[in-house]
Write an enzyme that holds these catalytic residues in place. Structure first.
Site, PDB file in Angstrom:
ATOM      1  N   LYS A   1       0.855  -1.192   0.000  1.00  0.00           N
ATOM      2  CA  LYS A   1       0.000   0.000   0.000  1.00  0.00           C
ATOM      3  C   LYS A   1       0.891   1.242   0.000  1.00  0.00           C
ATOM      4  O   LYS A   1       1.809   1.358   0.829  1.00  0.00           O
ATOM      5  CB  LYS A   1      -0.876  -0.034   1.260  1.00  0.00           C
ATOM      6  CG  LYS A   1      -2.168   0.717   1.172  1.00  0.00           C
ATOM      7  CD  LYS A   1      -2.995   0.380   2.419  1.00  0.00           C
ATOM      8  CE  LYS A   1      -4.281   1.140   2.470  1.00  0.00           C
ATOM      9  NZ  LYS A   1      -4.925   0.983   3.791  1.00  0.00           N
TER      10      LYS A   1
HETATM   11  C1  E4P Z   1      -8.290   2.100   4.018  1.00  0.00           C
HETATM   12  O1  E4P Z   1      -7.440   1.509   3.427  1.00  0.00           O
HETATM   13  C2  E4P Z   1      -8.085   2.822   5.269  1.00  0.00           C
HETATM   14  O2  E4P Z   1      -7.324   1.986   6.104  1.00  0.00           O
HETATM   15  C3  E4P Z   1      -9.357   3.115   6.005  1.00  0.00           C
HETATM   16  O3  E4P Z   1     -10.498   2.682   5.284  1.00  0.00           O
HETATM   17  C4  E4P Z   1      -9.464   4.505   6.497  1.00  0.00           C
HETATM   18  O4  E4P Z   1     -10.681   4.634   7.213  1.00  0.00           O
HETATM   19  P1  E4P Z   1     -10.933   5.848   8.211  1.00  0.00           P
HETATM   20  O5  E4P Z   1     -11.106   7.088   7.412  1.00  0.00           O
HETATM   21  O6  E4P Z   1     -12.197   5.469   8.936  1.00  0.00           O
HETATM   22  O7  E4P Z   1      -9.740   5.911   9.118  1.00  0.00           O
END
Ligand code: E4P
Length: 218
Positions: free
Chosen positions: A83
């Site tokens: 990622k």
């Molecule tokens: C996605 O890859 C992120 O880890 C996540 O969905 C972020 O979510 P949040 O905005 O609730 O922290």
């Protein structure tokens, strides 16, 4: 639509693994920090439990370091997806790692133009953050619709991984909008089962059944 769990908590994943509903997992540096575990140990354990794609995020901000971190994360298990953030360095690193055969999930996407660049950089997944856009007063779901239209126009194979999902309505609307995957916290998956009419309907059926005195198993 594939359902991913957005967590680094192994106990949560273990509790959901046998449902057959979990197609993959996403983590981020905040989720790893919350788990209190070392990233390599946490990701390795998650990868033995969930055999689908497991996103592990690099934390470097310069291209060469991102590439080095990405290779190291990918070596943890064959189902690791690297990622990377949607920055100029992140997309350059995405290009290099993709050419090396790795899968990259480009994260922190907040615009359709960014998603276009990620697809052109070879990303396997793009992660648009719905909830954080909503928090900023922008319609997060409109972004999913826009990206779907762009990717379909040009037959990009990058999968749309709807992220920052805060409600079951987000989950429903991401599916309607044509997201390939949604990554959700376990509490949203739990809530997705529930409906007051299911509960009251079941109660009425069981009350009526009890009156018959019958037993299916004899
Ligand atoms: C996605 O890859 C992120 O880890 C996540 O969905 C972020 O979510 P949040 O905005 O609730 O922290």
């Amino acid at each position: 639509m594939q359902i991913f769990l957005d967590t680094a908590e192994i106990d949560e994943l273990r509790a959901w693994a046998d449902t057959g509903l979990i197609d993959g997992v996403t983590t981020n540096p905040s989720l790893i920090a919350k788990s209190g575990r070392k990233i390599d140990e946490a990701i390795a354990e998650i990868c033995t439990l969930i055999l689908g794609p497991v996103s592990a995020e690099a934390v470097a901000t310069a291209k060469d370091e991102m590439i080095a971190e990405g290779r190291k994360l990918a070596a943890i298990a064959p189902n690791v997806v690297i990622k990377l953030p949607l920055t100029p360095d992140g997309l350059r690193a995405c290009r290099t790692l993709t050419e090396e055969g790795f899968k990259v999930n480009v994260t922190l996407c907040f615009s359709a133009a960014q998603a276009l660049l990620a697809a052109k950089s070879g990303a396997a997944y793009i992660s648009p953050f719905i909830g954080r856009l909503d928090d900023a007063g922008v319609d997060g779901m409109a972004l999913i619709h826009d990206i779907r239209a762009i990717y379909d126009n040009f037959a990009f194979e990058t999968e749309i991984l709807a992220a920052s999902i805060r409600t079951t309505a987000h989950l429903r609307d991401a599916a309607i909008a044509g997201a390939d995957c949604s990554t959700i916290p376990t509490k949203i998956l739990d809530a997705a089962y529930k409906h007051a009419l299911t509960d009251s309907g079941l109660k009425a059926f069981l009350d009526d059944w009890e009156k018959t005195g019958q037993s299916i198993l004899g």
